[in-house]
Design an enzyme around this catalytic site. Structure first.
Site, short mmCIF file in Angstrom:
data_model
loop_
_atom_site.label_atom_id
_atom_site.label_comp_id
_atom_site.label_asym_id
_atom_site.label_seq_id
_atom_site.Cartn_x
_atom_site.Cartn_y
_atom_site.Cartn_z
N CYS A 117 50.18 51.73 12.60
CA CYS A 117 49.21 50.67 12.87
C CYS A 117 48.14 50.60 11.77
CB CYS A 117 48.63 50.85 14.26
SG CYS A 117 47.95 49.32 14.96
N ARG A 143 46.84 37.99 18.83
CA ARG A 143 46.98 39.43 18.88
C ARG A 143 48.35 39.80 19.46
NH1 ARG A 143 43.40 43.14 17.79
NH2 ARG A 143 43.73 45.27 18.50
N HIS A 171 53.05 52.39 18.69
CA HIS A 171 52.37 53.48 19.39
C HIS A 171 53.28 53.94 20.53
CE1 HIS A 171 48.59 52.83 17.29
NE2 HIS A 171 48.66 51.54 17.59
#
EC number: 6.3.5.13
Length: 236
Positions: A96, A130, A194
């Site tokens: 990320c 997003r 993640h």
């Protein structure tokens, strides 16, 4: 491995800046899967006030908010240790924010380009929306094949330059751009996953280990493999 060939050194970079989503789990699972094979390990925690050692075998970077990300990039550039380590052949997994900052450039919170560390030929900016939710992707066959799963929470959009290749093809979620997820270049791997990524994807952990150790003995399937299959089945 490192100069002391009996010890695999796993270097966790800037846990004080880049550990928003529990990405320390990547270090823990690497250590566990190495030690299950009788490989001695040492996990080195390098805080943002510390120099980055160049003698490590596998370097890990995690996610972080905008300001810690900017600070981490600035310090890694001025330190130079991570770049020198990759030139020695060390493996890197960056997640990320960590993925973005090891590239050539990335966007700040106003999408102004900032210089990255320059060890992966990618350029990242901010998308209009997003990307949040589960992600599933098919790893490039030349990397090792297989499917990876994780959780993404970012506004980044990443374009690959000619020296980098997509780590995987996106089946669910956004990743880089809705089509590909992550990138690799030599022994450097970057991803938006993640979960953390390696506990969810034991085969990816073994890929990183094999870069420094060579061919690995197989391990019996355990909770990591079950978690991997359960998460894919839950969303696909």
């Amino acid at each position: 491995m490192s100069d002391d060939s009996s010890v695999l050194r796993i270097v966790w970079i800037y846990p004080d800046l880049l550990s928003t989503y529990g990405d320390q789990g990547n270090a823990l699972i690497l250590r566990r899967r190495a030690e299950q094979r009788g490989i001695r390990t040492e996990v080195v925690y390098v805080y943002s006030s510390d120099p980055v050692p160049v003698e490590g075998d596998i370097y890990l970077l995690g996610g972080g908010e905008d300001r810690p990300q900017n600070l981490a990039a600035e310090r890694l550039r001025s330190d130079g240790g991570l770049k020198r380590a990759t030139e020695r052949g060390a493996a890197v997994l960056a997640v990320c924010a960590g993925y973005q900052i090891i590239g050539e450039s990335f966007g700040d919170d106003d999408d102004n380009p900032l210089p990255g560390v320059g060890i992966l030929d990618i350029r990242s900016g901010r998308g209009e929306t997003r990307a949040v939710g589960e992600i599933v992707a098919e790893v490039a066959p030349e990397v090792g094949g297989g499917t990876i799963t994780g959780f993404e929470n970012h506004q980044g959009r990443t374009a690959l330059g000619p020296s980098a290749r997509p780590l995987s093809r996106t089946l669910l979620g956004i990743g880089n751009d809705g089509s590909t997820e992550g990138a690799y270049q030599g022994n450097v791997l970057g991803t938006y996953l993640h979960g953390p990524a390696l506990p969810r994807n034991p085969a990816l952990a073994d890929l990183l280990l094999s870069i420094r150790v060579g061919q690995l003995d197989p391990l019996p399937a355990s909770w990591g493999e079950r978690l991997h299959e359960e998460r894919i089945a839950a969303v696909m």
